[in-house]
Write a protein that holds these residues in place. Structure first.
Motif, PDB file in Angstrom:
ATOM      1  N   ARG A  94       0.843  -1.201   0.000  1.00  0.00           N
ATOM      2  CA  ARG A  94       0.000   0.000   0.000  1.00  0.00           C
ATOM      3  C   ARG A  94       0.874   1.245   0.000  1.00  0.00           C
ATOM      4  N   PRO A  95       0.420   2.313  -0.664  1.00  0.00           N
ATOM      5  CA  PRO A  95       1.217   3.543  -0.623  1.00  0.00           C
ATOM      6  C   PRO A  95       1.366   4.050   0.814  1.00  0.00           C
ATOM      7  N   VAL A  96       2.538   4.553   1.139  1.00  0.00           N
ATOM      8  CA  VAL A  96       2.787   5.028   2.506  1.00  0.00           C
ATOM      9  C   VAL A  96       2.736   6.556   2.522  1.00  0.00           C
ATOM     10  N   LYS A  97       1.721   7.063   3.182  1.00  0.00           N
ATOM     11  CA  LYS A  97       1.534   8.525   3.212  1.00  0.00           C
ATOM     12  C   LYS A  97       2.445   9.162   4.272  1.00  0.00           C
ATOM     13  N   TYR A  98       2.559   8.509   5.399  1.00  0.00           N
ATOM     14  CA  TYR A  98       3.386   9.061   6.490  1.00  0.00           C
ATOM     15  C   TYR A  98       4.498   8.074   6.825  1.00  0.00           C
ATOM     16  N   GLU A  99       5.731   8.485   6.599  1.00  0.00           N
ATOM     17  CA  GLU A  99       6.851   7.573   6.853  1.00  0.00           C
ATOM     18  C   GLU A  99       7.447   7.807   8.226  1.00  0.00           C
ATOM     19  N   MET A 100       7.593   6.762   9.001  1.00  0.00           N
ATOM     20  CA  MET A 100       8.128   6.948  10.349  1.00  0.00           C
ATOM     21  C   MET A 100       9.649   7.097  10.325  1.00  0.00           C
ATOM     22  N   THR A 101      10.161   7.809  11.340  1.00  0.00           N
ATOM     23  CA  THR A 101      11.602   7.973  11.454  1.00  0.00           C
ATOM     24  C   THR A 101      12.187   6.721  12.093  1.00  0.00           C
ATOM     25  N   LEU A 102      13.191   6.159  11.466  1.00  0.00           N
ATOM     26  CA  LEU A 102      13.796   4.937  12.006  1.00  0.00           C
ATOM     27  C   LEU A 102      15.044   5.290  12.817  1.00  0.00           C
ATOM     28  N   PRO A 103      15.477   4.397  13.719  1.00  0.00           N
ATOM     29  CA  PRO A 103      16.693   4.696  14.483  1.00  0.00           C
ATOM     30  C   PRO A 103      17.892   4.826  13.538  1.00  0.00           C
ATOM     31  N   SER A 104      18.816   5.735  13.857  1.00  0.00           N
ATOM     32  CA  SER A 104      19.904   6.007  12.926  1.00  0.00           C
ATOM     33  C   SER A 104      20.864   4.821  12.766  1.00  0.00           C
TER      34      SER A 104
END
Ligand code: B12
Ligand code: SF4
Length: 516
Positions: A463-473
């Motif tokens: 599915r298209p991702v509208k909001y991308e979460m921040t991942l640990p660096s």
């Protein structure tokens, strides 16, 4: 002020087994009501977006607060916040709850101006303070404990002084008959204790509360139970009856007042074995279902999740739970590294035991140690897949095969516990529910195959991702990690745990031994 509290919709997979009242949001709503505001609550697990739109356009709340305990609900809440600002531009919009506390900055970013702030930690103290600032002095918003705005963060989140001070605003829910878990239909939720003194690596229950553990007094707990009309009770405590004395005292109150209910609770195997007489007593009071977080059936798996309980003790606990004559459900964590053989072993084992087995997928969540130490590369930034039914880490088998094995395993369990097999064993209960017009449980029995399907799971990834979460660096090594950095509510050390000395020693001996 007119204050509206909103719980988002259900999660796509769990909704077939349960729908439970939003207890945390009811606590926040009650605290705000006690501060003199006009309060309403809408739960989108039981109402629709259309109902929500109709409510905000007609009632025009001054403040709207969303509860976000589940990470998978983040995109829905962001969209709801945007809708709210477009329909009632004057409303102050904020978000709080377990998951919101760990991803506060992301929420503000995705909200693009539609979310005025995030309130981290417990909402009982902070929400009334925030509304006061919104009403009288907007500049004071950044001084509210736990607040995060685009202009900066407030002081650390604040604990409610005494859990007895606020009781949930159960009367604000208009569809109480829609709440159920399995055969407990309808079912209300209660809280006897908050927080967890252990420190499992995959769990954020302890990091949220700074490894504290607080209890509701036996008198208040019994009063709460007495007021509840529903016959089923879901105990939300992470680990029921860590402190045997509290369990006995509440139980004695329940017996004295002649309260008759059926109970569902979750605990640890070692707590069950330590406080056998408490659970035996609760069996006589109506304890029907118990959930044990076994997590793994091999020592290696237990070590990986830092559960600090031996396999032998877990199996002993299962034996004891069986001897009580209650229905026991256990959870196992499937690792993305599992191959076909491993799933097969699990399937065989599940068929040999009488318990209900729930399989979840190892998912590092923000706020857990695994989140910062996991060295495998996250495969997605879609919040919706962080629901422990999907794999967010790379799988050893190709993903379609992993899901095929997972669903095959869940199907074996489904055949054992849902559909006709379950109805055979629960025909009397089901008939009773139907006579009372309760259909939640019956409907659940046939939904499994339409929900659990490997193709649907794969499609979820596309599915298209509208909001991308921040991942640990970059992954940190466990030895370099200061767990305190993960805490939402500040650690109070030993004095933050309402445990007698012997229970504290018992916890110390069974946890991993971080220095906090
Ligand atoms: C009870 C519980 C359940 C219950 C009931 C959930 C429900 N709908 O009520 C059951 C067993 C069904 C359940 C299921 C699941 N759960 Co659960 N659950 C919990 C648990 C143990 C307690 C939640 C609770 O009711 N606490 C008591 C109330 C009073 O506290 P509260 O809700 O947190 O609210 C307080 C604050 O958060 C805050 N707050 C809450 N809302 C708001 C709103 C605003 C505006 C503000 C300011 C503050 C605020 O103030 C409140 C009062 O202090 C938590 C762990 C934990 N200790 O928090 C996990 C937890 C929330 N669950 C978790 C998970 C993973 C799940 C499942 C996905 C597991 C599964 N097998 O599929 C499902 C999904 C359920 C669903 N929604 O469909 C994870 C969440 C992970 C994540 N980051 O998304 C948690 C954190 C457990 C963990 N080990 O990590 N869960
Ligand atoms: S015992 Fe472990 S898994 Fe259970 S709530 Fe506590 S920290 Fe989380």
């Amino acid at each position: 002020m007119k204050f509206l509290a909103v719980h988002p919709g259900p999660l796509m997979y769990t909704k077939i087994y349960l729908r439970l009242e939003p207890l945390g949001l009811e606590m926040v709503a009650q605290a705000v009501r006690q501060a003199g505001h006009d309060v309403r609550l809408i739960d989108l697990q039981a109402d629709t977006w259309k109902d929500y739109e109709a409510l905000i356009t007609s009632w025009k709340p001054d403040a709207v607060a969303f509860g976000c305990n589940y990470l998978a609900n983040v995109p829905e809440i962001v969209d709801l916040a945007k809708l709210t600002k477009s329909l009632v531009p004057h409303a102050f919009v904020f978000v709080g709850g377990h998951s919101a506390s760990f991803v506060a900055q992301d929420f503000l970013k995705h909200g693009d101006g539609a979310i005025d702030c995030v309130l981290k930690g417990e909402g009982e103290v902070a929400a009334p303070k925030l509304l006061e600032a919104v009403e009288h002095d907007r500049k004071a918003i950044t001084k509210v404990p736990g607040v995060v705005t685009l202009d900066g963060e407030g002081p650390p989140a604040q604990f409610i002084e005494n859990l007895d001070d606020i009781r949930p605003a159960r009367d604000l829910l208009r569809n109480r008959r829609k709440y159920f878990i399995g055969v407990l239909d309808p079912c209300a939720s209660v809280e006897f204790a908050r927080g967890c003194p252990w420190d499992c690596s995959f769990c954020s229950a302890w990091t949220f509360y700074g490894r504290s553990y607080r209890t509701v007094s036996p008198e208040k707990a019994v009063e709460d139970l007495e007021r509840i009309e529903e016959p089923g009770i879901f105990l939300v405590d992470d680990v029921a009856f860590i402190q045997g004395k509290q369990g006995m005292e509440i139980g004695e109150g329940v017996a004295r007042r002649g309260i008759k209910k059926q109970y569902y609770m979750e605990t640890r195997g070692d707590v069950l074995l330590r406080n056998k007489e408490v659970f035996q007593f609760w069996k006589t009071l109506g304890l029907q279902y118990m959930f044990l977080g076994v997590e793994a059936i091999d020592e290696e798996g237990l070590k990986m999740h830092r559960k600090r309980i031996s396999l032998g003790r877990n199996f002993e606990a299962l034996e004891f739970a069986r001897s009580l004559g209650i229905t026991v459900a256990i959870n196992l964590i499937a690792d993305p590294d599992w191959d076909r053989r491993r799933f097969e072993v699990i399937r065989q084992w599940c068929l040999e035991i009488p318990e209900i087995v729930n399989i979840s997928v190892n998912t590092p969540y923000p706020g857990t140690e695994s989140w910062v130490t996991e060295s495998r590369k996250f495969q997605t930034r879609d919040y919706r897949l962080f629901d422990i039914q999907h794999s967010v880490l790379p799988t050893k088998m190709p993903l379609p095969e992993f899901y095929a094995e997972l669903v095959k395993t869940q199907q074996v369990l489904n055949k054992k516990h849902l559909g006709w097999a379950a109805l055979k064993g629960t025909a009397k209960i089901a008939a009773g529910h139907l006579m009372r017009g309760q259909t939640n449980f019956i409907k659940m029995l046939w939904k499994f195959n339409s929900v659990y399907n490997p193709e649907l799971q794969i499609a979820d990834h596309q599915r298209p991702v509208k909001y991308e979460m921040t991942l640990p660096s970059a992954p940190q090594e466990i030895k370099n990690l200061d767990a305190k950095q993960l805490f939402i509510l500040p650690a109070k050390g030993r004095r933050g745990r309402a445990l007698d000395e012997s229970s504290e020693q018992f916890v110390e001996a069974t946890r991993t031994g971080t220095s906090i």
